[in-house]
Scaffold this active site. Structure first.
Site, PDB file in Angstrom:
ATOM      1  N   ASP A 198       0.869  -1.182   0.000  1.00 32.16           N
ATOM      2  CA  ASP A 198       0.000   0.000   0.000  1.00 32.16           C
ATOM      3  C   ASP A 198       0.903   1.227   0.000  1.00 32.16           C
ATOM      4  O   ASP A 198       1.428   1.614   1.049  1.00 32.16           O
ATOM      5  CB  ASP A 198      -0.855   0.044   1.272  1.00 32.16           C
ATOM      6  CG  ASP A 198      -1.968  -0.981   1.282  1.00 32.16           C
ATOM      7  OD1 ASP A 198      -2.861  -0.884   0.429  1.00 32.16           O
ATOM      8  OD2 ASP A 198      -1.953  -1.868   2.151  1.00 32.16           O
ATOM      9  N   ARG A 230       4.757   3.221   3.119  1.00 35.31           N
ATOM     10  CA  ARG A 230       5.501   2.034   3.572  1.00 35.31           C
ATOM     11  C   ARG A 230       6.987   2.094   3.222  1.00 35.31           C
ATOM     12  O   ARG A 230       7.721   1.142   3.476  1.00 35.31           O
ATOM     13  CB  ARG A 230       4.923   0.755   2.939  1.00 35.31           C
ATOM     14  CG  ARG A 230       3.412   0.645   2.916  1.00 35.31           C
ATOM     15  CD  ARG A 230       2.787   0.677   4.275  1.00 35.31           C
ATOM     16  NE  ARG A 230       1.384   0.268   4.218  1.00 35.31           N
ATOM     17  CZ  ARG A 230       0.476   0.599   5.118  1.00 35.31           C
ATOM     18  NH1 ARG A 230       0.818   1.358   6.154  1.00 35.31           N
ATOM     19  NH2 ARG A 230      -0.772   0.179   5.002  1.00 35.31           N
ATOM     20  N   ARG A 261      -6.977  10.665   2.610  1.00 34.98           N
ATOM     21  CA  ARG A 261      -6.483   9.753   1.562  1.00 34.98           C
ATOM     22  C   ARG A 261      -7.223   9.991   0.247  1.00 34.98           C
ATOM     23  O   ARG A 261      -6.734   9.617  -0.827  1.00 34.98           O
ATOM     24  CB  ARG A 261      -6.648   8.298   1.988  1.00 34.98           C
ATOM     25  CG  ARG A 261      -5.852   7.922   3.227  1.00 34.98           C
ATOM     26  CD  ARG A 261      -6.357   6.613   3.837  1.00 34.98           C
ATOM     27  NE  ARG A 261      -6.149   5.484   2.948  1.00 34.98           N
ATOM     28  CZ  ARG A 261      -6.697   4.267   3.156  1.00 34.98           C
ATOM     29  NH1 ARG A 261      -7.483   4.063   4.202  1.00 34.98           N
ATOM     30  NH2 ARG A 261      -6.451   3.289   2.311  1.00 34.98           N
ATOM     31  N   LYS A 276      -9.208   1.458  -5.526  1.00 33.34           N
ATOM     32  CA  LYS A 276      -9.948   0.994  -4.352  1.00 33.34           C
ATOM     33  C   LYS A 276     -10.766   2.155  -3.766  1.00 33.34           C
ATOM     34  O   LYS A 276     -10.505   3.307  -4.104  1.00 33.34           O
ATOM     35  CB  LYS A 276      -8.968   0.445  -3.306  1.00 33.34           C
ATOM     36  CG  LYS A 276      -7.914   1.450  -2.809  1.00 33.34           C
ATOM     37  CD  LYS A 276      -6.899   0.794  -1.899  1.00 33.34           C
ATOM     38  CE  LYS A 276      -5.927   1.831  -1.338  1.00 33.34           C
ATOM     39  NZ  LYS A 276      -4.876   1.225  -0.502  1.00 33.34           N
ATOM     40  N   HIS A 283     -11.379  -1.570   9.396  1.00 27.06           N
ATOM     41  CA  HIS A 283     -10.341  -2.333  10.081  1.00 27.06           C
ATOM     42  C   HIS A 283     -10.864  -2.851  11.421  1.00 27.06           C
ATOM     43  O   HIS A 283     -10.376  -3.857  11.934  1.00 27.06           O
ATOM     44  CB  HIS A 283      -9.104  -1.460  10.334  1.00 27.06           C
ATOM     45  CG  HIS A 283      -8.389  -1.064   9.076  1.00 27.06           C
ATOM     46  ND1 HIS A 283      -8.715   0.077   8.388  1.00 27.06           N
ATOM     47  CD2 HIS A 283      -7.377  -1.656   8.395  1.00 27.06           C
ATOM     48  CE1 HIS A 283      -7.927   0.177   7.315  1.00 27.06           C
ATOM     49  NE2 HIS A 283      -7.114  -0.859   7.298  1.00 27.06           N
ATOM     50  N   ASP A 308     -10.351  -6.622  -0.059  1.00 23.15           N
ATOM     51  CA  ASP A 308      -9.548  -5.965   0.962  1.00 23.15           C
ATOM     52  C   ASP A 308      -9.100  -7.056   1.937  1.00 23.15           C
ATOM     53  O   ASP A 308      -9.533  -8.211   1.853  1.00 23.15           O
ATOM     54  CB  ASP A 308     -10.365  -4.876   1.662  1.00 23.15           C
ATOM     55  CG  ASP A 308      -9.507  -3.764   2.238  1.00 23.15           C
ATOM     56  OD1 ASP A 308      -8.291  -3.974   2.424  1.00 23.15           O
ATOM     57  OD2 ASP A 308     -10.042  -2.675   2.514  1.00 23.15           O
TER      58      ASP A 308
END
Length: 412
Positions: free
Chosen positions: A132, A140, A201, A231, A244, A316
């Site tokens: 990601d 990352r 985001r 996405k 999450h 996901d």
């Protein structure tokens, strides 16, 4: 004796004349096999050209190898472990995903991705090495690498060329570090001020802006020879629950979805999106029982049939709270593939990955899933890997100062 010789000569001459007539008379159909091809190539060449090499490849794969291609798995640590070796060698996973805990430095990351590919070389199909990397708070990369702007900042600038350049430089850095898949860009529309999981985001609250900038970034990533994954279908923007942690509910009807949430995804499909990630959100007016990532109404009926999408569908992360709190992983995975999903993403836990693989294998054995369904998904996956010419090829250490100069140029 003379008569016998005479009759024999007569017969031979007649046969020879008849043979010449066959070669010179184009109106006698069906007498000469090469004439039917209208080509100077022999028949066997024509037949071979009709063979689909990917279908042939699938014919020579075991069920275990095919199911492995349908899994992208999280892995532990910052270097190769026994568990990771087992996932690649025994379970034949088609891809891995790295998160922040898997990264400690630039040289470590290159060494790690090289070792993953080296470990996979005994397998028949190259590995998806995914991450990601959106920029902003979803970053990352090693700390020595300059981060790219968040979606909201790109939306504020609102220039397609700029968004393309950011996507392209992200692809460049990912390629340098050994990645070939990026779970970006985000095409969710930020239409709920209480939505923290998407928030900044997103490129913004306007479907037109999100579409233009999202497609531009998608193209930039693609042109950098990294697979972009748009996405979170069918739109995670108007939710207040973090998937999450638990299962968000979306109450919009189809009319609203078409006018707002689905607009960027339609544009992505029109621009040949390679992979779409489906969200763990319950869209009650489409399917009141199952989240999008497990819903036939969402993946097969809406995405495939109504919107005409032909590419790869990926869930996901199935270990998120939205799934694990409400469904058994085993049933969720099988239901997801039955409903039209191609790849199951298992972000965390080797045992969860093994559970998913065994669930799919058992479902084929119990006739809950047909092997033909598996083959169709694997065909799409192998076609995508072939399109990007993926190879398990090592990359050299990264010149970080030079990379940072490229990133600065893209940002400015």
């Amino acid at each position: 004796m003379k008569k016998s010789i005479y009759y024999s000569l007569t017969i031979i001459v007649a046969l020879l004349l008849n043979g010449c007539g066959l070669q010179n008379n184009p109106n006698q159909e069906g007498k000469h096999p090469l004439k039917q091809t209208n080509s100077s190539e022999p028949l066997h060449v024509k037949q071979e050209s009709r063979t689909d090499p990917i279908k042939e490849q699938i014919k020579h794969m075991t069920l275990e190898e095919k199911i492995g291609q349908m899994i992208v798995s999280g892995i532990e640590g910052t270097s190769m472990t026994t568990n990771t070796k087992e996932l690649i060698n025994k379970y034949k996973v088609g891809g891995v995903i790295l998160f922040r805990p898997n990264v400690s430095s630039a040289n470590q990351l290159v060494t790690f991705t090289n070792n993953l590919k080296r470990q996979n070389k005994l397998n028949k199909v190259p590995l998806f090495v995914s991450v990601d990397q959106e920029g902003g708070r979803v970053n990352r990369m090693p700390l020595s690498v300059i981060n790219t702007p968040k979606g909201r900042e790109i939306g504020r600038i609102n220039r397609e060329k700029y968004s393309y350049g950011i996507g392209n430089v992200i692809a460049k850095e990912l390629r340098l570090f050994g990645f070939n898949v990026d779970f970006a860009p985000v095409l969710d529309i930020q239409s709920n001020k209480y939505n923290t999981v998407i928030g900044d985001r997103s490129f913004g609250s306007d479907s037109s802006i999100v579409s233009r900038l999202g497609i531009s970034m998608m193209k930039g990533i693609h042109d950098g020879n990294v697979i972009p994954v748009v996405k979170h279908f069918p739109g995670h923007g108007d939710t207040s629950t973090d998937s999450h942690l638990d299962l968000p509910v979306v109450k919009h009807d189809m009319s609203r979805l078409k006018k707002v949430e689905l607009v960027p995804f339609n544009k992505a499909i029109q621009n040949n999106a390679d992979m779409i990630m489906v969200a763990h959100i319950l869209v009650k007016n489409l399917d009141k029982n199952y989240p999008a990532s497990m819903s036939k109404a969402v993946m097969s009926d809406l995405l495939r049939k109504q919107m005409g999408y032909k590419g790869v569908v990926i869930s996901d992360d199935m270990t998120m709270g939205a799934i694990m709190k409400h469904y058994s992983l085993k049933k969720a995975v099988v239901r997801s593939v039955q409903s039209g999903n191609d790849i199951i993403l298992i972000g965390h836990g080797k045992q969860h990955t093994i559970t998913a693989i065994n669930a799919l294998k058992q479902a084929v054995g119990n006739h809950q899933l047909s092997e033909n369904t598996i083959d169709q998904s694997v065909y799409r996956i192998l076609s995508l890997k072939n399109k990007y010419k993926l190879q398990d090829k090592s990359t050299p250490f990264v010149d970080v100062p030079r990379l940072n100069a490229n990133i600065r140029a893209a940002i400015k």
